[in-house]
Structures are given as C-alpha cells and as structure tokens.
Design a protein around this motif. Sequence first.
Motif, PDB file in Angstrom:
ATOM      1  N   LYS A 290      21.956  -6.791   9.979  1.00 56.46           N
ATOM      2  CA  LYS A 290      20.386  -6.320   9.027  1.00 56.46           C
ATOM      3  C   LYS A 290      20.881  -6.277   7.851  1.00 56.46           C
ATOM      4  CE  LYS A 290      16.591  -3.416   8.551  1.00 56.46           C
ATOM      5  NZ  LYS A 290      15.710  -1.853   8.547  1.00 56.46           N
ATOM      6  N   TRP A 291      20.831  -7.379   6.596  1.00 60.04           N
ATOM      7  CA  TRP A 291      20.878  -7.086   5.084  1.00 60.04           C
ATOM      8  C   TRP A 291      20.095  -6.131   4.774  1.00 60.04           C
ATOM      9  CZ3 TRP A 291      21.514 -13.070   3.232  1.00 60.04           C
ATOM     10  CH2 TRP A 291      22.532 -13.664   3.859  1.00 60.04           C
ATOM     11  N   THR A 292      21.343  -5.022   4.095  1.00 66.66           N
ATOM     12  CA  THR A 292      20.828  -4.174   3.446  1.00 66.66           C
ATOM     13  C   THR A 292      19.921  -4.513   1.529  1.00 66.66           C
ATOM     14  OG1 THR A 292      22.699  -3.533   2.689  1.00 66.66           O
ATOM     15  CG2 THR A 292      21.591  -2.106   4.336  1.00 66.66           C
ATOM     16  N   THR A 293      21.237  -6.017   2.110  1.00 65.80           N
ATOM     17  CA  THR A 293      20.426  -6.171   0.484  1.00 65.80           C
ATOM     18  C   THR A 293      20.071  -7.935   0.192  1.00 65.80           C
ATOM     19  OG1 THR A 293      20.509  -6.418  -1.959  1.00 65.80           O
ATOM     20  CG2 THR A 293      22.519  -6.069  -0.654  1.00 65.80           C
ATOM     21  N   LEU A 294      19.908  -9.061  -0.563  1.00 64.85           N
ATOM     22  CA  LEU A 294      20.294  -9.950  -0.830  1.00 64.85           C
ATOM     23  C   LEU A 294      21.236 -10.336  -1.023  1.00 64.85           C
ATOM     24  CD1 LEU A 294      18.548 -12.801  -0.258  1.00 64.85           C
ATOM     25  CD2 LEU A 294      17.929 -12.863  -2.213  1.00 64.85           C
ATOM     26  N   GLU A 295      21.967 -10.134  -2.350  1.00 66.21           N
ATOM     27  CA  GLU A 295      22.844 -10.160  -3.324  1.00 66.21           C
ATOM     28  C   GLU A 295      24.391  -9.203  -2.219  1.00 66.21           C
ATOM     29  OE1 GLU A 295      22.523 -11.667  -6.946  1.00 66.21           O
ATOM     30  OE2 GLU A 295      20.624 -10.968  -6.826  1.00 66.21           O
ATOM     31  N   ASP A 298      29.057  -4.658  -2.707  1.00 66.28           N
ATOM     32  CA  ASP A 298      30.291  -3.509  -1.813  1.00 66.28           C
ATOM     33  C   ASP A 298      29.878  -2.203  -0.757  1.00 66.28           C
ATOM     34  OD1 ASP A 298      32.547  -5.334  -2.300  1.00 66.28           O
ATOM     35  OD2 ASP A 298      32.672  -4.647  -4.457  1.00 66.28           O
ATOM     36  N   ASN A 299      28.522  -1.889  -1.997  1.00 58.61           N
ATOM     37  CA  ASN A 299      28.504  -0.083  -1.357  1.00 58.61           C
ATOM     38  C   ASN A 299      27.150  -0.120  -0.452  1.00 58.61           C
ATOM     39  OD1 ASN A 299      30.186   1.088  -2.619  1.00 58.61           O
ATOM     40  ND2 ASN A 299      28.921   1.304  -4.461  1.00 58.61           N
ATOM     41  N   ALA A 300      26.866  -1.934   0.253  1.00 55.34           N
ATOM     42  CA  ALA A 300      25.705  -1.641   0.804  1.00 55.34           C
ATOM     43  C   ALA A 300      26.085  -2.820   1.983  1.00 55.34           C
ATOM     44  CB  ALA A 300      24.197  -2.515   0.013  1.00 55.34           C
ATOM     45  N   LYS A 301      26.385  -2.590   2.514  1.00 65.06           N
ATOM     46  CA  LYS A 301      27.519  -3.521   3.760  1.00 65.06           C
ATOM     47  C   LYS A 301      25.860  -3.525   5.296  1.00 65.06           C
ATOM     48  CE  LYS A 301      31.438  -4.234   2.082  1.00 65.06           C
ATOM     49  NZ  LYS A 301      31.252  -5.276   1.912  1.00 65.06           N
ATOM     50  N   GLY A 302      25.757  -5.260   6.054  1.00 63.01           N
ATOM     51  CA  GLY A 302      24.984  -5.071   6.962  1.00 63.01           C
ATOM     52  C   GLY A 302      24.862  -4.539   8.053  1.00 63.01           C
ATOM     53  N   LYS A 303      23.846  -4.058   8.424  1.00 65.07           N
ATOM     54  CA  LYS A 303      23.937  -3.192  10.002  1.00 65.07           C
ATOM     55  C   LYS A 303      24.108  -4.104  11.125  1.00 65.07           C
ATOM     56  CE  LYS A 303      23.131   0.669   6.582  1.00 65.07           C
ATOM     57  NZ  LYS A 303      22.416   2.174   6.870  1.00 65.07           N
ATOM     58  N   PRO A 304      24.573  -3.545  12.451  1.00 67.03           N
ATOM     59  CA  PRO A 304      24.043  -3.571  13.121  1.00 67.03           C
ATOM     60  C   PRO A 304      22.486  -3.563  13.572  1.00 67.03           C
ATOM     61  CG  PRO A 304      25.906  -2.788  13.844  1.00 67.03           C
ATOM     62  CD  PRO A 304      25.395  -2.817  12.614  1.00 67.03           C
ATOM     63  N   TYR A 305      21.341  -4.562  14.299  1.00 64.15           N
ATOM     64  CA  TYR A 305      20.314  -4.148  14.971  1.00 64.15           C
ATOM     65  C   TYR A 305      20.094  -3.340  16.061  1.00 64.15           C
ATOM     66  CZ  TYR A 305      17.536  -7.817  11.211  1.00 64.15           C
ATOM     67  OH  TYR A 305      17.255  -8.606  10.234  1.00 64.15           O
ATOM     68  N   VAL A 306      19.611  -1.835  15.882  1.00 66.35           N
ATOM     69  CA  VAL A 306      19.141  -1.244  16.850  1.00 66.35           C
ATOM     70  C   VAL A 306      18.127  -1.157  18.186  1.00 66.35           C
ATOM     71  CG1 VAL A 306      18.984   1.238  17.785  1.00 66.35           C
ATOM     72  CG2 VAL A 306      20.213   0.335  15.423  1.00 66.35           C
ATOM     73  N   GLN A 307      18.662  -1.928  19.043  1.00 69.31           N
ATOM     74  CA  GLN A 307      18.044  -2.248  19.974  1.00 69.31           C
ATOM     75  C   GLN A 307      16.685  -0.791  20.689  1.00 69.31           C
ATOM     76  OE1 GLN A 307      16.933  -4.943  21.332  1.00 69.31           O
ATOM     77  NE2 GLN A 307      19.075  -6.107  20.054  1.00 69.31           N
ATOM     78  N   ALA A 308      15.697  -0.787  20.247  1.00 68.96           N
ATOM     79  CA  ALA A 308      14.734   0.217  20.193  1.00 68.96           C
ATOM     80  C   ALA A 308      14.337   0.482  21.775  1.00 68.96           C
ATOM     81  CB  ALA A 308      13.528  -0.562  19.281  1.00 68.96           C
ATOM     82  N   THR A 309      14.253   1.641  22.680  1.00 70.13           N
ATOM     83  CA  THR A 309      14.307   2.015  23.765  1.00 70.13           C
ATOM     84  C   THR A 309      12.372   2.030  24.052  1.00 70.13           C
ATOM     85  OG1 THR A 309      14.906   4.374  23.542  1.00 70.13           O
ATOM     86  CG2 THR A 309      16.601   2.272  23.925  1.00 70.13           C
ATOM     87  N   SER A 310      12.090   1.627  24.920  1.00 77.83           N
ATOM     88  CA  SER A 310      10.760   1.956  25.046  1.00 77.83           C
ATOM     89  C   SER A 310       9.870   2.174  26.245  1.00 77.83           C
ATOM     90  CB  SER A 310       9.847   0.960  24.244  1.00 77.83           C
ATOM     91  OG  SER A 310       8.775  -0.059  24.754  1.00 77.83           O
TER      92      SER A 310
END
Length: 401
Positions: A290-295, A298-310
Amino acid sequence: INPQGLCGIFVCTNNTTMSVMDADEALKKANSFFIDENYDEALNYYNLSVELDHNNSDTFVKRAFCQIKLERFTDAVADANKAITIDPNNAKAYLRQGVARFELEEYESALSSFEKGSSLDPSDSSFKTWIRKCKAEIEAEEASSSAKQPPTSAPSAATTPAKAATSTPASAGTAAFVPTSTPISSATPAPNSTSSAAPAPAQPSAPKIRHEWYQNTTHVVVTVLARDIKASDLSVEIQPKNLCVTIKLTQNNQYILDLELAESVVPAESTHTLSAAKIEIKLKKEQPLKWTTLERNDNAKGKPYVQATSSAPPPSSINKPKNWDKIVEEETSGEPKASGDEGLNKLFQDIYGGASDEQRRAMIKSFTESGGTVLSTNWDEVGKGEVHGSPPSGMEMKKWG
C-alpha cells in the motif's frame, strides 16, 4: 537567529511559543507537508531545517525539489549547487540541478548535470530520460537557428523590385523565413490589395493540466486530466522506478510530468489509454504494498495490506432474500397458538395476572356488570357506580333471564 552551537529553535505561531524543534524534526515536518502537496508550508520547514543544520546535503536536495514544485527554478539551482558543494557524490543533487536548468531552458547545462548524475548512479533510469529530452531540445534549437539564417545568395528585399521577387521562383522553404513585416508589397501595391498586413494570430494559451492517482492491491492508476490530446502528441515512458508523461501542447510548449515513483512497478505489465478527456496510466505493482505517496520519499515507505478479519456469513447466504414469515414462525414454534375465546381468555389472564388488587376489582366489576362488553382497570371510575354495557356500533344490548 540560530547562534553557533544551538541545536534547537522555538517554533512560534501567532506570537506564541509552541515547542522546541531540531533540524531532524523540522525536516520530517517538511516531508509530511510535501507529501500532502502543501509546498508552501513544506518550504517553510525546509528553511527551518537548513537554518538549524546547514551542512546536510540531503536537506538542500529536498528543498530544491520543493522549489521546483513551486516553479522557483533559480532558487532550486542554488540549493542543488549547495548540496553538491557539501557532497560532490550526491547523484540526486545533480538530478534536481538538471531539472531546474531544463525548466530555465539551459539545455546544455542541464545535459551536463544529468550526465554527471547518471555516472554517479547508473541504476536511476530517470537520468536517461532527461538526457534524451535535453538532446532533443538542443537539436531543435540548432535546427531552428540554422533555419533562421538567410541564404547568402538571396537578393535583398530592400534592393530588389517587388515584381522581380514575385516572378522569380523561390527555392523550397525560402518564403517561410521571410518576416511578415517585410514591406515588399509597399513598393508596387497590387490592385485591390490592402497595404497593411493582417496581424499574426495569437498563440493559444496552454490548457491547465493536472494529475491525480489512486491504487488497489495490484495497480497504481495515474490519471492526467487533459482534453483533446492527439496520440501523436503524447509520449508515456514507464520505468521500474520512474514515470514520464510528455504532451506536446503547441509548437513551442509542452507539458512534462516526471515522477520518481515511491515503489517499483513492472513496465511490461503496465499500460496507458488515451481518451477525449484524460490519459489513464495503470502501473502494475512489483509487490502488493500500500503506497503512502505516489512520489518517492525516504520517510514514506509502502506498507503491506492488512487482511481484514470478518464475521460475515458465507458467500452462499449473501444477498439471499429472507423469508421473515418463516423466521417468525420458527421463533414462536414452541409456543401454543390460541385463537377465538381461548385467545381472548388468555389475554384476560395475562392482564389479570399482572394487575394490582384494585385493578383486579375494577376488571371483575366492569366485566360482570357490562355483560362482558367493558373491561377496565380504573377503579376510580368503575367504583363510582354501575358499569353499563357498551355494545359495538350497529348492535343492541339485551339482558337474558
């Protein structure tokens, strides 16, 4: 003023001291505003960070990028130069320097910056893109310069009669280089012709173009909002870490969107489409982050998607119509169903069972004296006298026996 040796500074708003901030905190704050595209506020905090630490090459590089976003290209060049002075091997500083010079139309200098940066970081494909752009602009300038020089054998318009000029065939392209203000027709005006030349049509103003983006688990979609763009005027270059969109607007004007992407993409699986109102670019993510920004930041790295429990019901029951009558029947299946006199007696029993002694006396008296047509729990009213029957509308009360 930041005295030598002071490692923090008070940040004030509306003449009220709020907190003490060091260079790193100011830089993080600036990066946050930059990500939100609030470039004016980001510049304020970059300035603060530079005041607190004027020996950080990366801070000058980031401020140069912010200056470019604000179209302050001369200031961007100055910041890039300062970054290079501090760290001559900072490839990103040469990139910012080259972009700013390119926007100032200093294509030779920009080319030199990009070539130097590419030698320091050959893996950054954006240098190659900008080098191609610089060479194309330099070639166009050289072609335009050589075309504007008149042939040495061409006769002078001031000494050659107009008739000779019109009767002698001109070589290919010669007429295109004659200035529209040359007074050839004023020497021997043609019949029924106007002596003043028609004003040149005004160049159309460049349309306003902006871009936006969104993402899902597999793709990042960048949309450039530009109307009526021809396919021949559009160039889209997708590299693993870079996206460059070039649109030719007029003969001497073009729109360039050059982005250093936050995360890697797969060019071979990325596509773009052109419609009447926009250009849509679908970038295939190399990793499902999950991108936190398009460009890149260095302080905004992508994060893994959290699998939502339902606790949602299985797919087979979703959108399936419910039979509420059946549900009610199932819920009340254990209770006996009373109807007619039996149901009425049960109702009376329920009311009588929950009544007080005074309410029970009122119920017995009203029901007995009215012949079963009145049932009241109000003893204050029933106790005043005999309760007369009250038959339903259209019926008559009769006594038996």
